[in-house]
Design a protein around this motif. Sequence first.
Motif, PDB file in Angstrom:
ATOM      1  N   THR A   1      -9.217   3.919   2.763  1.00  0.00           N
ATOM      2  CA  THR A   1     -10.597   3.639   3.162  1.00  0.00           C
ATOM      3  C   THR A   1     -10.967   4.189   4.532  1.00  0.00           C
ATOM      4  O   THR A   1     -12.118   4.085   4.949  1.00  0.00           O
TER       5      THR A   1
ATOM      6  N   GLU B   1       4.401  11.065  -5.757  1.00  0.00           N
ATOM      7  CA  GLU B   1       3.157  10.864  -6.502  1.00  0.00           C
ATOM      8  C   GLU B   1       1.987  11.633  -5.893  1.00  0.00           C
ATOM      9  O   GLU B   1       0.927  11.758  -6.514  1.00  0.00           O
TER      10      GLU B   1
ATOM     11  N   TYR C   1     -10.513  14.899   3.060  1.00  0.00           N
ATOM     12  CA  TYR C   1     -10.977  13.621   2.514  1.00  0.00           C
ATOM     13  C   TYR C   1     -12.337  13.274   3.119  1.00  0.00           C
ATOM     14  O   TYR C   1     -12.452  12.437   4.022  1.00  0.00           O
TER      15      TYR C   1
ATOM     16  N   ARG D   1     -10.607  15.620  -6.411  1.00  0.00           N
ATOM     17  CA  ARG D   1      -9.399  14.904  -6.846  1.00  0.00           C
ATOM     18  C   ARG D   1      -8.813  14.089  -5.689  1.00  0.00           C
ATOM     19  O   ARG D   1      -8.287  12.990  -5.897  1.00  0.00           O
TER      20      ARG D   1
ATOM     21  N   ALA E   1     -10.778  10.927  -5.526  1.00  0.00           N
ATOM     22  CA  ALA E   1     -10.402  10.026  -6.617  1.00  0.00           C
ATOM     23  C   ALA E   1      -9.051   9.372  -6.329  1.00  0.00           C
ATOM     24  O   ALA E   1      -8.863   8.170  -6.561  1.00  0.00           O
ATOM     25  N   PHE E   2      -8.122  10.154  -5.808  1.00  0.00           N
ATOM     26  CA  PHE E   2      -6.795   9.623  -5.468  1.00  0.00           C
ATOM     27  C   PHE E   2      -6.930   8.560  -4.379  1.00  0.00           C
ATOM     28  O   PHE E   2      -6.294   7.499  -4.444  1.00  0.00           O
TER      29      PHE E   2
ATOM     30  N   THR F   1       0.810  -1.221   0.000  1.00  0.00           N
ATOM     31  CA  THR F   1       0.000   0.000   0.000  1.00  0.00           C
ATOM     32  C   THR F   1       0.845   1.274   0.000  1.00  0.00           C
ATOM     33  O   THR F   1       0.303   2.378   0.068  1.00  0.00           O
TER      34      THR F   1
ATOM     35  N   VAL G   1       2.822   4.496  -0.965  1.00  0.00           N
ATOM     36  CA  VAL G   1       2.604   5.502  -2.006  1.00  0.00           C
ATOM     37  C   VAL G   1       3.851   6.375  -2.072  1.00  0.00           C
ATOM     38  O   VAL G   1       4.280   6.930  -1.060  1.00  0.00           O
TER      39      VAL G   1
ATOM     40  N   ARG H   1      -9.548   6.687  -3.677  1.00  0.00           N
ATOM     41  CA  ARG H   1     -10.158   5.461  -4.215  1.00  0.00           C
ATOM     42  C   ARG H   1      -9.126   4.645  -4.985  1.00  0.00           C
ATOM     43  O   ARG H   1      -9.070   3.416  -4.855  1.00  0.00           O
ATOM     44  N   LYS H   2      -8.312   5.329  -5.762  1.00  0.00           N
ATOM     45  CA  LYS H   2      -7.292   4.643  -6.557  1.00  0.00           C
ATOM     46  C   LYS H   2      -6.309   3.901  -5.668  1.00  0.00           C
ATOM     47  O   LYS H   2      -5.887   2.776  -5.978  1.00  0.00           O
ATOM     48  N   HIS H   3      -5.947   4.518  -4.555  1.00  0.00           N
ATOM     49  CA  HIS H   3      -4.933   3.931  -3.672  1.00  0.00           C
ATOM     50  C   HIS H   3      -5.541   3.248  -2.445  1.00  0.00           C
ATOM     51  O   HIS H   3      -4.837   2.946  -1.481  1.00  0.00           O
ATOM     52  N   LYS H   4      -6.847   3.030  -2.486  1.00  0.00           N
ATOM     53  CA  LYS H   4      -7.555   2.287  -1.441  1.00  0.00           C
ATOM     54  C   LYS H   4      -7.352   2.885  -0.051  1.00  0.00           C
ATOM     55  O   LYS H   4      -7.068   2.181   0.915  1.00  0.00           O
TER      56      LYS H   4
END
Length: 242
Positions: free
Chosen positions: A205, A99, A148, A194, A197-198, A93, A95, A200-203
């Motif tokens: 939660t 990025e 978030y 955004r 969306a980021f 997980t 990151v 969700r892409k990287h889970k």
Amino acid sequence: MKLISLLLAAAALTLGLSAQAQESALRKTLAERIPQMGKIDEVRPTAMQGLYEVRIGTDVFYSDAKGNYLIQGELIDTKARRNLTEDRINKLTAVEFSELPLKDAFTIVRGDGKRKVAVFEDPNCGYCKRFERDLQNVDNVTIYLFLYPILSPDSAEKSRNVWCAKDRVVAWQDMMVRDKNPSNASCDTAAIQRNLAFGRKHKITGTPTLIFANGTRVPGAVDAQEVEKRLAEAASDTTSKN
């Protein structure tokens, strides 16, 4: 000497083919017996003889070689005193700090601001409020705060009011540390979308979720001591890479 090299190469090839066959057989067995598991992304041996890791996305399971037993839980190395499952999930997980869309966060700088951490938080998150109060004790750090809003309908409204405030840092800390909600405000909130969306892409939660400069991701309201420990580890990792 040449013969020995050829024999070693042949042995390595045989072992490789055997491992591939084992992985394929395990995948096939689990897919047939537990089709609801979904697509298996990776099968690999663990440090424990006869036990295999079965990975689906960032979820980690364990199985015997024949797929007769499936374990969902944590694998602990008692000698090294390490949670191998936690270590593995942290890698899966992670990151890269580079990025992160830092333009979609606001910054809180304390002291010299040399150390860095990014935090994803929901304004209605009780654990985030506890974390923010602990974070007041951490100095010499730059905090990249990503709004978030995922917990409740008015999380988006509160996030908007912070993002659109004249002073985002004051508005955020008033709300999270001093229980004072920000005034209504409006502006372009595409950055918050955004962030979602980021996440969700990287889970991502749950909140708070912390990402340190070495890419390590830590979920939950860790205390100031743990934050200091992680910041030191990140600084050490960054130095060793350079």
